[in-house]
Design an enzyme around this catalytic site. Structure first.
Site, PDB file in Angstrom:
ATOM      1  CG  HIS A   1       6.622  -6.179  -3.575  1.00 32.60           C
ATOM      2  ND1 HIS A   1       5.423  -5.833  -3.013  1.00 32.60           N
ATOM      3  CD2 HIS A   1       7.572  -5.890  -2.643  1.00 32.60           C
ATOM      4  CE1 HIS A   1       5.636  -5.365  -1.783  1.00 32.60           C
ATOM      5  NE2 HIS A   1       6.928  -5.411  -1.534  1.00 32.60           N
TER       6      HIS A   1
ATOM      7  CE  LYS B   1       7.075   1.379   1.829  1.00 35.36           C
ATOM      8  NZ  LYS B   1       7.757   0.355   2.706  1.00 35.36           N
TER       9      LYS B   1
ATOM     10  NE  ARG C   1       5.368   7.553   5.823  1.00 37.32           N
ATOM     11  CZ  ARG C   1       4.589   8.625   5.663  1.00 37.32           C
ATOM     12  NH1 ARG C   1       4.901   9.757   6.246  1.00 37.32           N
ATOM     13  NH2 ARG C   1       3.516   8.574   4.883  1.00 37.32           N
TER      14      ARG C   1
ATOM     15  CD1 TRP D   1      -3.210  -4.578   8.484  1.00 39.63           C
ATOM     16  CD2 TRP D   1      -3.709  -2.823   7.189  1.00 39.63           C
ATOM     17  NE1 TRP D   1      -4.428  -4.092   8.886  1.00 39.63           N
ATOM     18  CE2 TRP D   1      -4.752  -3.012   8.103  1.00 39.63           C
ATOM     19  CE3 TRP D   1      -3.794  -1.772   6.260  1.00 39.63           C
ATOM     20  CZ2 TRP D   1      -5.887  -2.198   8.124  1.00 39.63           C
ATOM     21  CZ3 TRP D   1      -4.906  -0.954   6.278  1.00 39.63           C
ATOM     22  CH2 TRP D   1      -5.943  -1.163   7.206  1.00 39.63           C
TER      23      TRP D   1
ATOM     24  NE  ARG E   1      -1.072   4.106   1.273  1.00 40.13           N
ATOM     25  CZ  ARG E   1      -0.204   4.324   2.245  1.00 40.13           C
ATOM     26  NH1 ARG E   1       0.960   3.680   2.224  1.00 40.13           N
ATOM     27  NH2 ARG E   1      -0.467   5.142   3.240  1.00 40.13           N
TER      28      ARG E   1
HETATM   29  P1  PAP Z   1       6.605  -2.852   1.755  1.00 40.45           P
HETATM   30  O1  PAP Z   1       6.211  -2.697   0.344  1.00 40.45           O
HETATM   31  O2  PAP Z   1       8.001  -2.360   2.010  1.00 40.45           O
HETATM   32  O3  PAP Z   1       6.332  -4.215   2.292  1.00 40.45           O
HETATM   33  P2  PAP Z   1       4.146  -1.935   2.815  1.00 40.45           P
HETATM   34  O4  PAP Z   1       3.880  -2.703   4.039  1.00 40.45           O
HETATM   35  O5  PAP Z   1       3.459  -2.347   1.563  1.00 40.45           O
HETATM   36  O6  PAP Z   1       5.690  -1.814   2.586  1.00 40.45           O
HETATM   37  O7  PAP Z   1       3.713  -0.428   3.032  1.00 40.45           O
HETATM   38  C1  PAP Z   1       4.054   0.307   4.157  1.00 40.45           C
HETATM   39  C2  PAP Z   1       2.899   1.245   4.417  1.00 40.45           C
HETATM   40  O8  PAP Z   1       1.838   0.517   5.055  1.00 40.45           O
HETATM   41  C3  PAP Z   1       3.292   2.358   5.366  1.00 40.45           C
HETATM   42  O9  PAP Z   1       2.520   3.490   4.972  1.00 40.45           O
HETATM   43  P3  PAP Z   1       2.953   4.983   5.318  1.00 40.45           P
HETATM   44  O10 PAP Z   1       4.363   5.165   4.868  1.00 40.45           O
HETATM   45  O11 PAP Z   1       2.003   5.838   4.551  1.00 40.45           O
HETATM   46  O12 PAP Z   1       2.776   5.133   6.777  1.00 40.45           O
HETATM   47  C4  PAP Z   1       2.865   1.777   6.694  1.00 40.45           C
HETATM   48  O13 PAP Z   1       2.683   2.745   7.697  1.00 40.45           O
HETATM   49  C5  PAP Z   1       1.575   1.113   6.320  1.00 40.45           C
HETATM   50  N1  PAP Z   1       1.196   0.063   7.274  1.00 40.45           N
HETATM   51  C6  PAP Z   1       1.987  -0.918   7.784  1.00 40.45           C
HETATM   52  N2  PAP Z   1       1.287  -1.678   8.621  1.00 40.45           N
HETATM   53  C7  PAP Z   1       0.037  -1.185   8.667  1.00 40.45           C
HETATM   54  C8  PAP Z   1      -1.155  -1.556   9.385  1.00 40.45           C
HETATM   55  N3  PAP Z   1      -1.161  -2.575  10.213  1.00 40.45           N
HETATM   56  N4  PAP Z   1      -2.254  -0.823   9.174  1.00 40.45           N
HETATM   57  C9  PAP Z   1      -2.233   0.217   8.328  1.00 40.45           C
HETATM   58  N5  PAP Z   1      -1.164   0.621   7.630  1.00 40.45           N
HETATM   59  C10 PAP Z   1      -0.026  -0.077   7.787  1.00 40.45           C
END
Ligand code: PAP
Length: 321
Positions: free
Chosen positions: A128, A66, A287, A71, A150
């Protein structure tokens, strides 16, 4: 279809070395060498330390869940693949980045250890897992590690939402209070988050040319700068010609939250099932993508509690949030 390492494939729970189990998240966690792993993944991840063979030219993207894994994977994949992949029919248009950059040891993402051996070099991989659960040769073979963390309150809120999205089988939602209690005790998938951050932080200080330490917040505030730094770190800086034609900007825009979220594959990507344990819509990985969203969910007291914990855990390390 997106399968995260956090979910992983179904494995029988480890019977022999279950010291402690934590119930409360969407699936139970088991404590293994200081870290809480989803119980059904422990046996697979135990194999990684002894059986994964890092190569000198591997690139390993390491994250706490998360913190922006989706990204970072998209960026690294696009940066390293530029020149041979066009934006018009780019693989990210038809697949989620989790499936394009395998999680080490996670079969469903193409990261089965035997399969990884067959991949041509240079490999772009992800994990992870904390550094201490990876083979020690990671630190000596010369491969590059990019770590992304983060701000913990935002990472927690993202985790809480995610858990409630992946729950299946009519299980009741996890309350914010319960999730907060577990997270602050270090009992979250791949937690304690502070030890996870610190292991990579210290490694990045000791070996800055081989371990890059990134924060989600700096990526949000200046993504283009991070794209350029990442390209340099990965040994593929943008040429003058590329700069003139705006390749770095194209990559930054292509991998932005809105761009990836609006791709059909990420809007309507099907539900994946991990042996009936967990299911996930790709949209759950996109999200809000904002910094500071914790204020919309956590109380002021919770925020202060987490801040005190973070100050205490990171004190003296040079790592601050
Ligand atoms: P994972 O550990 O399940 O792979 P991960 O991708 O690390 O998840 O984290 C998801 C977060 O990255 C989400 O944050 P939020 O819940 O606060 O919204 C998601 O929205 C955010 N995220 C995914 N893709 C992007 C992107 N391209 N740019 C910025 N934030 C992103």
């Amino acid at each position: 279809m997106a399968q995260t390492q956090d979910q992983s494939e179904s494995n029988p729970p480890l019977e022999s070395s279950v010291a402690t189990v934590c119930e409360g998240w969407s699936t139970p966690l088991t404590l293994h060498n200081n870290y809480w792993l989803r119980s059904h993944t422990v046996s697979k991840f135990m194999l990684v330390r002894d059986n994964f063979k890092p190569r000198r030219d591997d690139i390993i993207l390491a994250t706490q869940p998360k913190c922006g894994t989706t990204w970072l994977k998209a960026l690294a994949f696009t940066i390293t693949g530029r020149g041979r992949l066009s934006f018009s029919d780019h693989p990210l248009r038809t697949d989620n980045s989790h499936n394009l950059v395998p999680f080490i040891g996670v079969q469903d993402t193409g990261g089965d250890l035997e399969h990884l051996e067959t991949l041509p070099s240079p490999r772009l991989l992800s994990t992870h897992l904390p550094l201490s659960l990876l083979p020690p040769t990671i630190s000596t073979v010369g491969c590059k590690v990019v770590y992304l963390c983060r701000e913990p309150k935002d990472a927690f809120v993202s985790r809480w939402h995610f858990e409630n999205k992946i729950i299946t089988g009519g299980a009741p939602p996890i309350s914010l209070d319960d999730a907060f209690g577990m997270f602050c005790q270090g009992r979250s998938p791949f937690g304690p988050f502070w030890d996870h951050y610190l292991e990579y932080w210290k490694e990045s200080l000791a070996r800055p040319h081989e371990v890059m330490f990134l924060r989600y917040e700096e990526m949000v505030s200046n993504p283009l700068k991070v794209v350029r730094e990442l390209a340099c770190f990965l040994g593929a800086p943008f040429t003058q010609e590329e700069e003139t034609s705006g390749v770095a900007q194209q990559i930054e825009r292509f991998c932005s939250f809105d761009s990836l979220r609006n791709l059909d594959i990420n809007k309507t990507g099907g539900t994946d099932s991990a042996g009936g344990k967990i299911s996930l819509q790709a949209s759950a990985l996109f999200r809000k993508g904002k910094v500071g969203d914790w204020v919309n969910h956590m109380t002021k007291d919770m925020g202060e509690t987490m801040d005190r914990l973070v100050d205490h855990k990171f004190k003296g390390s040079g790592l601050e949030f």
